[in-house]
Design a protein around this motif. Structure first.
Motif, mmCIF file in Angstrom:
data_model
loop_
_atom_site.group_PDB
_atom_site.id
_atom_site.type_symbol
_atom_site.label_atom_id
_atom_site.label_comp_id
_atom_site.label_asym_id
_atom_site.label_seq_id
_atom_site.Cartn_x
_atom_site.Cartn_y
_atom_site.Cartn_z
ATOM 1 N N ILE A 16 8.363 2.273 -7.945
ATOM 2 C CA ILE A 16 9.251 1.278 -8.554
ATOM 3 C C ILE A 16 9.366 0.040 -7.667
ATOM 4 C CG2 ILE A 16 11.347 2.298 -7.549
ATOM 5 C CD1 ILE A 16 11.076 0.656 -11.029
ATOM 6 N N PHE A 17 9.298 0.248 -6.340
ATOM 7 C CA PHE A 17 9.394 -0.867 -5.395
ATOM 8 C C PHE A 17 8.103 -1.685 -5.329
ATOM 9 C CE2 PHE A 17 12.363 2.400 -3.784
ATOM 10 C CZ PHE A 17 13.536 1.668 -3.864
ATOM 11 N N ASN A 18 7.020 -1.105 -5.867
ATOM 12 C CA ASN A 18 5.744 -1.816 -5.863
ATOM 13 C C ASN A 18 5.789 -3.051 -6.765
ATOM 14 O OD1 ASN A 18 2.504 -1.741 -7.030
ATOM 15 N ND2 ASN A 18 2.885 -1.678 -4.830
ATOM 16 N N TYR A 19 6.680 -3.032 -7.765
ATOM 17 C CA TYR A 19 6.825 -4.187 -8.657
ATOM 18 C C TYR A 19 7.371 -5.408 -7.910
ATOM 19 C CZ TYR A 19 5.966 -0.998 -12.532
ATOM 20 O OH TYR A 19 5.382 -0.096 -13.390
ATOM 21 N N ILE A 20 7.966 -5.159 -6.748
ATOM 22 C CA ILE A 20 8.438 -6.257 -5.890
ATOM 23 C C ILE A 20 7.416 -6.533 -4.784
ATOM 24 C CG2 ILE A 20 10.241 -7.010 -4.288
ATOM 25 C CD1 ILE A 20 12.177 -5.171 -5.869
ATOM 26 N N ALA A 21 6.918 -5.452 -4.170
ATOM 27 C CA ALA A 21 6.043 -5.592 -3.004
ATOM 28 C C ALA A 21 4.726 -6.283 -3.336
ATOM 29 C CB ALA A 21 5.772 -4.216 -2.395
ATOM 30 N N ILE A 35 0.834 -1.205 0.000
ATOM 31 C CA ILE A 35 0.000 0.000 0.000
ATOM 32 C C ILE A 35 0.870 1.257 0.000
ATOM 33 C CG2 ILE A 35 -1.639 1.345 1.377
ATOM 34 C CD1 ILE A 35 -2.859 -1.382 2.260
ATOM 35 N N ILE A 36 1.934 1.253 0.789
ATOM 36 C CA ILE A 36 2.837 2.413 0.863
ATOM 37 C C ILE A 36 3.543 2.637 -0.466
ATOM 38 C CG2 ILE A 36 4.959 3.292 1.927
ATOM 39 C CD1 ILE A 36 4.027 1.835 4.524
ATOM 40 N N THR A 37 4.089 1.567 -1.058
ATOM 41 C CA THR A 37 4.842 1.714 -2.312
ATOM 42 C C THR A 37 3.951 2.083 -3.499
ATOM 43 O OG1 THR A 37 4.700 -0.688 -2.673
ATOM 44 C CG2 THR A 37 6.710 0.159 -1.624
ATOM 45 N N SER A 38 2.666 1.766 -3.409
ATOM 46 C CA SER A 38 1.755 2.140 -4.502
ATOM 47 C C SER A 38 1.172 3.533 -4.305
ATOM 48 C CB SER A 38 0.614 1.127 -4.619
ATOM 49 O OG SER A 38 -0.202 1.151 -3.461
ATOM 50 N N SER A 39 1.275 4.061 -3.096
ATOM 51 C CA SER A 39 0.641 5.346 -2.779
ATOM 52 C C SER A 39 1.553 6.548 -3.027
ATOM 53 C CB SER A 39 0.189 5.359 -1.310
ATOM 54 O OG SER A 39 -0.748 4.332 -1.071
ATOM 55 N N PHE A 40 2.869 6.341 -2.998
ATOM 56 C CA PHE A 40 3.823 7.441 -3.178
ATOM 57 C C PHE A 40 4.596 7.262 -4.487
ATOM 58 C CE2 PHE A 40 3.112 7.021 1.383
ATOM 59 C CZ PHE A 40 2.793 8.324 1.734
ATOM 60 N N LYS A 41 4.546 8.287 -5.315
ATOM 61 C CA LYS A 41 5.095 8.188 -6.670
ATOM 62 C C LYS A 41 6.564 7.787 -6.685
ATOM 63 C CE LYS A 41 3.906 10.426 -10.967
ATOM 64 N NZ LYS A 41 3.317 11.624 -11.610
ATOM 65 N N HIS A 42 7.362 8.351 -5.777
ATOM 66 C CA HIS A 42 8.796 8.077 -5.781
ATOM 67 C C HIS A 42 9.122 6.677 -5.251
ATOM 68 C CE1 HIS A 42 7.918 9.643 -1.774
ATOM 69 N NE2 HIS A 42 9.006 9.043 -1.321
ATOM 70 N N LEU A 43 8.113 5.970 -4.721
ATOM 71 C CA LEU A 43 8.328 4.605 -4.227
ATOM 72 C C LEU A 43 7.706 3.542 -5.137
ATOM 73 C CD1 LEU A 43 7.624 5.037 -0.391
ATOM 74 C CD2 LEU A 43 9.853 4.802 -1.494
#
Length: 222
Positions: free
Chosen positions: A31-36, A21-29
């Motif tokens: 890229i990490f959503n592809y792992i999370a 949820i955090i990695t999908s909510s903040f634009k600068h993060l």
């Protein structure tokens, strides 16, 4: 009561869900959503596989296939900005996952339980949801109608397990099925009706706990 292993995994799963949820909510993060995002279902698949030795092989296979299809759907929906084909692929993957869950729940259904009242409630829910979605569906009208029928069937077959399976198994799976239906409904309303506030959070929160509760519930059935 949940076992120590279930408690430990649930904490890990909640941590991974929060990370998604955090990695999908903040634009600068993002890229990490592809792992999370994939990590969420991968962890659930591995946990289920390790804890499910007591289940009938056919049931175990159907559940694993449902989880794998869900994982595929998660991955495809991360790329919907690139092409509508990714959305269609994700829709098909989750449709297949729901069908596998329906097959599992049907095998565990209480044959003496009719559930007409609940089916009526699901029908009313489906009609109301379609009323809001219909103008925005366009060429996805029939795929979405089919999807809605299947997800409502998944919730209904989860309900029909009552009295046939252990009480804690029934409650967890039924709550999980309702949460899954809510998650898909929020996603559909956001895409085809109008943008809703906090959709990333509400969709993933309901979806994550839906999958967790269904798996924990199915593991509790002897």
């Amino acid at each position: 009561m949940p076992t120590k292993t279930e408690k430990s995994f649930s904490l890990l799963f909640i941590f991974l869900l929060a990370l998604e949820i955090i990695t999908s909510s903040f634009k600068h993060l993002q890229i990490f959503n592809y792992i999370a995002k994939p990590a969420l279902l991968i962890s659930l698949i591995l946990f289920f596989w390790k804890q499910s030795s007591h289940l009938e092989k056919k049931i175990k296979l159907l559940i694993v296939l449902a989880l794998i299809c869900s994982l595929l759907g998660d991955i495809l929906l991360m790329f919907t900005n690139h092409s509508t084909y990714f959305f269609m692929g994700g829709l098909l993957a989750f449709l297949t996952a729901h069908i596998f869950y329906v097959l599992v729940f049907l095998k565990q259904r209480n044959k003496s339980k009719k559930g007409w009242v609940f089916m009526g409630l699901m029908l009313v829910y489906g009609i109301l949801l379609f009323y809001f979605l219909r103008d925005g569906l366009n060429n996805l009208l029939y795929p979405v109608i089919i999807y809605m029928i299947v997800i409502l069937s998944m919730a209904t077959t989860a309900f029909l397990r009552q009295g046939q399976v252990a009480k804690n198994s029934y409650i967890l799976v039924f709550v999980g099925a309702i949460l899954f239906m809510l998650s898909d409904s929020i996603l559909a309303l956001n895409k085809f009706y109008q943008p809703l506030p906090f959709t990333d959070f509400s969709i993933m929160f309901t979806y994550g706990f839906a999958q967790l509760f269904i798996v924990l519930g199915l593991l509790k059935q002897p």
